[in-house]
Design an enzyme around this catalytic site. Structure first.
Site, mmCIF file in Angstrom:
data_model
loop_
_atom_site.group_PDB
_atom_site.id
_atom_site.type_symbol
_atom_site.label_atom_id
_atom_site.label_comp_id
_atom_site.label_asym_id
_atom_site.label_seq_id
_atom_site.Cartn_x
_atom_site.Cartn_y
_atom_site.Cartn_z
ATOM 1 N N SER A 105 0.834 -1.203 0.000
ATOM 2 C CA SER A 105 0.000 0.000 0.000
ATOM 3 C C SER A 105 0.871 1.257 0.000
ATOM 4 O O SER A 105 1.695 1.443 -0.892
ATOM 5 C CB SER A 105 -0.950 -0.035 1.196
ATOM 6 O OG SER A 105 -1.877 1.023 1.152
ATOM 7 N N HIS B 16 -7.995 0.918 -1.369
ATOM 8 C CA HIS B 16 -7.818 -0.083 -2.419
ATOM 9 C C HIS B 16 -9.128 -0.604 -3.005
ATOM 10 O O HIS B 16 -9.306 -1.802 -3.186
ATOM 11 C CB HIS B 16 -6.937 -1.222 -1.908
ATOM 12 C CG HIS B 16 -5.671 -0.732 -1.300
ATOM 13 N ND1 HIS B 16 -4.717 -0.046 -2.028
ATOM 14 C CD2 HIS B 16 -5.212 -0.757 -0.024
ATOM 15 C CE1 HIS B 16 -3.733 0.312 -1.222
ATOM 16 N NE2 HIS B 16 -4.014 -0.097 -0.008
#
Length: 305
Positions: free
Chosen positions: A86, A195
């Site tokens: 991430s 996400h």
């Protein structure tokens, strides 16, 4: 032996984390540069109150991981590959020389601010253990409602998958999977639905900012969050950094690529050891270490022997 450095994402942070970094002049330089760029103090960055915000968490993760990487770099200990989970992808891109630390810090600051503004308090993330991605996707699609959206997001391990979306929708999925094969399912201490398509706008704004920069070709191949392929060109890294916020993180696939490419040493930058544990489970024959649990001197030794 081939090595890979792993850069952690949200969930690894803790109060006072920047005081636990290696005692090295290059780490101090990164800390000083950070406070100058952000016009704040270290204490203000990693206090309990500050870490309740997405922006401060992402800033601290970048500062901790890049500062520690610089200590390896100063000693000529360069890995064969890097990968970041991430927001950790910005640390990996910095280590690879694609962007400067100052550029990365400004970008993750913007990223955190945009994430906080995009969704209100009714959104978050959850983790499900014991079901594979295919089965969870079936369940999510079955229960999906436009006014309570839920999406499959991070694929951290074959049977460890995270979900992102509305809290009401997430709770419905949690309740369902608990009686349909999951070992466990729970909400995460995350206030933003990372996400997934809810952050398409954030991705577009990040891409706009990245387009203003002169990114350099990676000096170290980066394993992509999105495609699980090695990124060797600046434009590919730019796209990965911008789009990963609205696409699932295929972490297991990204790290599996490194293992299949011959990596036998995985070292996780601070804070925490979440990625180390995932690598240990997936590749028991490899050597896995985290700076937070092992001394940096031990990691130096492993890199040179």
């Amino acid at each position: 032996m081939r090595s890979a450095f792993l850069f952690p994402g949200q969930g690894s942070q803790y109060e006072g984390m920047l005081h636990d970094l290696p005692d090295d002049p290059v780490v101090k330089e990164i800390l000083e540069e950070s406070t100058e760029i952000l016009n704040t103090t270290i204490e203000s960055l990693h206090s309990k109150k500050a870490l309740s915000t997405t922006k401060a968490v992402q800033q601290c993760l970048l500062i901790a991981s890049v500062g520690t990487y610089k200590a390896f770099e100063k000693n000529g200990l360069i890995p064969n590959f890097v990968a970041g989970h991430s927001v950790g992808a910005f640390g990996a891109a910095t280590a690879s020389g694609v962007i400067s630390f100052a550029e990365a810090l400004r970008l993750v600051t913007l990223r955190g601010e945009l994430m906080e503004k995009t969704c209100d308090d009714g959104y978050g993330m959850a983790v499900v253990l014991g079901l594979d991605e295919y089965r969870i996707s079936e369940i999510v699609n079955k229960l999906f409602l436009e006014n309570e959206p839920v999406y499959v997001s991070n694929r951290n391990a074959p049977t460890q998958v995270t979900l992102s979306g509305s809290l009401k929708g997430l709770q419905k999925v949690i309740d369902y999977v608990k009686t349909n094969g999951a070992k466990s399912a729970q909400l995460l201490n995350v206030s933003t639905p990372s996400h997934c398509p809810l952050f398409n706008g954030v991705s577009e704004e990040l891409l706009g900012e990245l387009n203003k920069l002169e990114l350099k070709r990676p000096k170290i191949p980066i394993s992509s969050n999105i495609t699980s392929r090695l990124l060797m060109q600046a434009d590919a890294v730019k796209e990965d950094l911008a789009k990963s916020i609205c696409h699932p993180v295929r972490w297991h696939d990204a790290v599996n690529l490194l293992f299949e490419s011959g990596t036998q040493i995985f070292i996780e930058m601070p804070p925490g050891d979440v990625l180390t544990k995932l690598a240990q489970q997936a590749f028991p024959e490899a050597q896995t270490m985290s700076i937070s649990k092992s001394s940096i001197e031990d990691c130096f030794y492993v890199m040179t022997n």
